[in-house]
Design a protein around this motif. Structure first.
Motif, PDB file in Angstrom:
ATOM      1  N   PHE A 151       0.819  -1.220   0.000  1.00 47.81           N
ATOM      2  CA  PHE A 151       0.000   0.000   0.000  1.00 47.81           C
ATOM      3  C   PHE A 151       0.853   1.271   0.000  1.00 47.81           C
ATOM      4  CE2 PHE A 151      -2.137   3.347   2.523  1.00 47.81           C
ATOM      5  CZ  PHE A 151      -3.188   3.615   1.651  1.00 47.81           C
ATOM      6  N   SER A 152       1.969   1.250   0.710  1.00 55.70           N
ATOM      7  CA  SER A 152       2.794   2.462   0.812  1.00 55.70           C
ATOM      8  C   SER A 152       3.364   2.893  -0.529  1.00 55.70           C
ATOM      9  CB  SER A 152       3.932   2.244   1.818  1.00 55.70           C
ATOM     10  OG  SER A 152       4.764   1.168   1.400  1.00 55.70           O
ATOM     11  N   THR A 153       3.515   1.969  -1.470  1.00 52.45           N
ATOM     12  CA  THR A 153       4.038   2.324  -2.798  1.00 52.45           C
ATOM     13  C   THR A 153       2.939   2.816  -3.725  1.00 52.45           C
ATOM     14  OG1 THR A 153       3.760   0.075  -3.694  1.00 52.45           O
ATOM     15  CG2 THR A 153       5.822   0.567  -2.548  1.00 52.45           C
ATOM     16  N   LYS A 154       1.695   2.781  -3.251  1.00 53.46           N
ATOM     17  CA  LYS A 154       0.566   3.178  -4.083  1.00 53.46           C
ATOM     18  C   LYS A 154      -0.091   4.453  -3.555  1.00 53.46           C
ATOM     19  CE  LYS A 154      -0.298  -1.611  -5.249  1.00 53.46           C
ATOM     20  NZ  LYS A 154      -0.415  -2.781  -4.402  1.00 53.46           N
ATOM     21  N   ILE A 155       0.688   5.240  -2.857  1.00 52.79           N
ATOM     22  CA  ILE A 155       0.175   6.485  -2.281  1.00 52.79           C
ATOM     23  C   ILE A 155       0.719   7.680  -3.054  1.00 52.79           C
ATOM     24  CG2 ILE A 155       0.215   7.981  -0.254  1.00 52.79           C
ATOM     25  CD1 ILE A 155       0.227   5.560   1.500  1.00 52.79           C
ATOM     26  N   ILE A 156      -0.137   8.608  -3.351  1.00 50.14           N
ATOM     27  CA  ILE A 156       0.264   9.886  -3.943  1.00 50.14           C
ATOM     28  C   ILE A 156       0.180  10.953  -2.860  1.00 50.14           C
ATOM     29  CG2 ILE A 156      -0.300  11.669  -5.631  1.00 50.14           C
ATOM     30  CD1 ILE A 156      -1.483   9.526  -7.417  1.00 50.14           C
ATOM     31  N   MET A 157       1.269  11.660  -2.666  1.00 50.50           N
ATOM     32  CA  MET A 157       1.305  12.762  -1.686  1.00 50.50           C
ATOM     33  C   MET A 157       1.473  14.072  -2.448  1.00 50.50           C
ATOM     34  SD  MET A 157       3.575  11.127   1.405  1.00 50.50           S
ATOM     35  CE  MET A 157       2.984  12.394   2.534  1.00 50.50           C
ATOM     36  N   SER A 158       0.557  15.001  -2.214  1.00 53.81           N
ATOM     37  CA  SER A 158       0.555  16.248  -2.982  1.00 53.81           C
ATOM     38  C   SER A 158       0.654  17.457  -2.063  1.00 53.81           C
ATOM     39  CB  SER A 158      -0.718  16.342  -3.833  1.00 53.81           C
ATOM     40  OG  SER A 158      -1.853  16.440  -2.980  1.00 53.81           O
ATOM     41  N   ASP A 159       1.084  18.543  -2.647  1.00 52.54           N
ATOM     42  CA  ASP A 159       1.110  19.816  -1.932  1.00 52.54           C
ATOM     43  C   ASP A 159       1.018  20.920  -2.980  1.00 52.54           C
ATOM     44  OD1 ASP A 159       1.083  21.506   0.167  1.00 52.54           O
ATOM     45  OD2 ASP A 159       3.196  21.311   0.693  1.00 52.54           O
ATOM     46  N   LEU A 193      -9.083  33.808  -2.253  1.00 55.86           N
ATOM     47  CA  LEU A 193      -8.890  34.073  -3.677  1.00 55.86           C
ATOM     48  C   LEU A 193      -7.399  34.021  -3.991  1.00 55.86           C
ATOM     49  CD1 LEU A 193     -10.374  34.850  -6.287  1.00 55.86           C
ATOM     50  CD2 LEU A 193      -9.995  37.257  -5.669  1.00 55.86           C
ATOM     51  N   LYS A 194      -6.995  33.084  -4.872  1.00 57.63           N
ATOM     52  CA  LYS A 194      -5.575  32.884  -5.131  1.00 57.63           C
ATOM     53  C   LYS A 194      -5.377  32.034  -6.377  1.00 57.63           C
ATOM     54  CE  LYS A 194      -5.838  29.032  -1.918  1.00 57.63           C
ATOM     55  NZ  LYS A 194      -5.451  28.529  -0.592  1.00 57.63           N
ATOM     56  N   VAL A 195      -4.144  31.988  -6.843  1.00 58.69           N
ATOM     57  CA  VAL A 195      -3.729  31.084  -7.912  1.00 58.69           C
ATOM     58  C   VAL A 195      -2.913  29.976  -7.259  1.00 58.69           C
ATOM     59  CG1 VAL A 195      -2.345  30.825  -9.997  1.00 58.69           C
ATOM     60  CG2 VAL A 195      -3.737  32.882  -9.664  1.00 58.69           C
ATOM     61  N   THR A 196      -3.206  28.738  -7.625  1.00 59.41           N
ATOM     62  CA  THR A 196      -2.575  27.603  -6.969  1.00 59.41           C
ATOM     63  C   THR A 196      -1.692  26.818  -7.939  1.00 59.41           C
ATOM     64  OG1 THR A 196      -4.435  27.369  -5.450  1.00 59.41           O
ATOM     65  CG2 THR A 196      -3.024  25.451  -5.718  1.00 59.41           C
ATOM     66  N   ALA A 197      -0.484  26.503  -7.510  1.00 57.18           N
ATOM     67  CA  ALA A 197       0.421  25.621  -8.256  1.00 57.18           C
ATOM     68  C   ALA A 197       0.464  24.290  -7.510  1.00 57.18           C
ATOM     69  CB  ALA A 197       1.808  26.225  -8.355  1.00 57.18           C
ATOM     70  N   TRP A 198       0.068  23.193  -8.184  1.00 58.56           N
ATOM     71  CA  TRP A 198      -0.077  21.884  -7.537  1.00 58.56           C
ATOM     72  C   TRP A 198       0.921  20.889  -8.110  1.00 58.56           C
ATOM     73  CZ3 TRP A 198      -1.186  16.932  -9.175  1.00 58.56           C
ATOM     74  CH2 TRP A 198      -1.624  16.023  -8.203  1.00 58.56           C
ATOM     75  N   CYS A 199       1.455  20.036  -7.229  1.00 55.48           N
ATOM     76  CA  CYS A 199       2.397  19.005  -7.655  1.00 55.48           C
ATOM     77  C   CYS A 199       2.257  17.819  -6.705  1.00 55.48           C
ATOM     78  CB  CYS A 199       3.827  19.537  -7.633  1.00 55.48           C
ATOM     79  SG  CYS A 199       5.056  18.398  -8.339  1.00 55.48           S
ATOM     80  N   ALA A 200       2.612  16.637  -7.186  1.00 56.99           N
ATOM     81  CA  ALA A 200       2.494  15.436  -6.358  1.00 56.99           C
ATOM     82  C   ALA A 200       3.654  14.497  -6.627  1.00 56.99           C
ATOM     83  CB  ALA A 200       1.164  14.737  -6.623  1.00 56.99           C
ATOM     84  N   VAL A 201       3.919  13.621  -5.662  1.00 54.95           N
ATOM     85  CA  VAL A 201       4.967  12.608  -5.809  1.00 54.95           C
ATOM     86  C   VAL A 201       4.385  11.263  -5.379  1.00 54.95           C
ATOM     87  CG1 VAL A 201       6.895  14.197  -5.466  1.00 54.95           C
ATOM     88  CG2 VAL A 201       5.845  13.088  -3.490  1.00 54.95           C
ATOM     89  N   HIS A 202       4.891  10.186  -5.992  1.00 50.87           N
ATOM     90  CA  HIS A 202       4.523   8.826  -5.588  1.00 50.87           C
ATOM     91  C   HIS A 202       5.679   7.923  -5.967  1.00 50.87           C
ATOM     92  CE1 HIS A 202       3.402   7.129  -9.649  1.00 50.87           C
ATOM     93  NE2 HIS A 202       3.450   8.426  -9.909  1.00 50.87           N
ATOM     94  N   VAL A 224      -3.540  12.680   0.543  1.00 51.69           N
ATOM     95  CA  VAL A 224      -2.994  11.333   0.333  1.00 51.69           C
ATOM     96  C   VAL A 224      -4.035  10.515  -0.402  1.00 51.69           C
ATOM     97  CG1 VAL A 224      -2.068   9.282   1.463  1.00 51.69           C
ATOM     98  CG2 VAL A 224      -1.689  11.545   2.475  1.00 51.69           C
ATOM     99  N   ARG A 225      -3.676   9.959  -1.518  1.00 52.85           N
ATOM    100  CA  ARG A 225      -4.592   9.142  -2.306  1.00 52.85           C
ATOM    101  C   ARG A 225      -3.963   7.759  -2.535  1.00 52.85           C
ATOM    102  NH1 ARG A 225      -4.703  14.199  -4.772  1.00 52.85           N
ATOM    103  NH2 ARG A 225      -6.720  15.255  -4.722  1.00 52.85           N
ATOM    104  N   ALA A 226      -4.794   6.765  -2.543  1.00 51.21           N
ATOM    105  CA  ALA A 226      -4.316   5.394  -2.782  1.00 51.21           C
ATOM    106  C   ALA A 226      -4.582   5.013  -4.236  1.00 51.21           C
ATOM    107  CB  ALA A 226      -5.014   4.402  -1.851  1.00 51.21           C
ATOM    108  N   ILE A 227      -3.560   4.441  -4.884  1.00 42.77           N
ATOM    109  CA  ILE A 227      -3.726   3.947  -6.246  1.00 42.77           C
ATOM    110  C   ILE A 227      -4.206   2.495  -6.160  1.00 42.77           C
ATOM    111  CG2 ILE A 227      -2.534   3.485  -8.422  1.00 42.77           C
ATOM    112  CD1 ILE A 227      -0.562   5.590  -7.735  1.00 42.77           C
TER     113      ILE A 227
END
Length: 230
Positions: A151-159, A193-202, A224-227
């Motif tokens: 499961f830990s290898t199937k997690i996406i962590m974003s900020d 009210l803002k502009v957001t820059a999003w990125c994720a790692v897995h 945190v999302r599970a693949i």
């Protein structure tokens, strides 16, 4: 003008000697006996004790040259009162308002009043339902760890990084002066009210970055999302 009266100097030496020349214990007792007054520094305690031992008086010897008046008792009292009324005022503005140089003001704050600058903390404004939602979310993650292989290898962590279009608190420039951390917090809207820059790692690499004119809807700092099973 001297910071302490002749009677106070005698009391300070008495406290210092009674506490076996311990600076910490002497300062602690002084604060209990004189609440609101700045406690004497280690240098002051030792100097007064030495003066009494060598010269039979706690008074300092007369100094030659131009007297220093920036850190006078009047200025120290004025700074203490001003900080109590508006602890968030910057040193630059406070120095201008009190007609004291900025360097002298900082010496008074740190050396005489024992104050330090503290940052304001920005936290999410949580609703009553949010606390239980977080507990439920954490329990769901624990359950998936038991149910899904690797499961830990199937997690996406974003900020994301937010570029605000309205005013916000700059924690690097905003300070509260005080003898103790006031634990000041600043509540922010959940979706300003803002502009957001999003990125994720897995485990497979990096996703993004992506840019959005509207903020991502979320209540947690980390998403945190599970693949599903591969």
């Amino acid at each position: 003008m001297e910071q302490y009266t002749h009677q106070e100097r005698g009391t300070i030496v008495s406290i210092f000697l009674r506490n076996n020349s311990s600076v910490v214990l002497a300062q602690r007792e002084f604060r209990r006996r004189f609440p609101g007054r700045p406690a004497p520094t280690a240098q002051t305690l030792r100097r007064l004790a030495t003066n009494l031992e060598e010269y039979g008086t706690t008074r300092d010897a007369a100094k030659s040259g131009r007297p220093r008046s920036a850190r006078s008792a009047e200025n120290i009292a004025a700074v203490a009162e001003d900080v109590e009324l508006s602890p968030e005022t910057s040193t630059r503005r406070r120095a201008s308002q009190l007609a004291i140089s900025r360097s002298s003001l900082r010496r008074i704050l740190v050396k005489d009043l024992r104050m330090f600058p503290y940052k304001v903390q920005s936290v999410h404004h949580l609703l009553p339902v949010d606390r239980q939602t977080r507990v439920t979310y954490a329990q769901a993650i624990l359950n998936l760890e038991d149910e899904v292989d690797d499961f830990s290898t199937k997690i996406i962590m974003s900020d994301e990084a937010h570029f605000h279009l309205n005013g916000y608190v700059n924690k690097q420039n905003y300070r509260f002066w005080g003898t103790e951390n006031p634990r000041v917090m600043h509540e922010e809207p959940l979706h300003p009210l803002k502009v957001t820059a999003w990125c994720a790692v897995h485990a497979g690499g990096v996703i993004g970055p992506f840019f959005s004119r509207t903020p991502l809807v979320k209540r947690q700092q980390w998403t945190v999302r599970a693949i599903g099973p591969c």
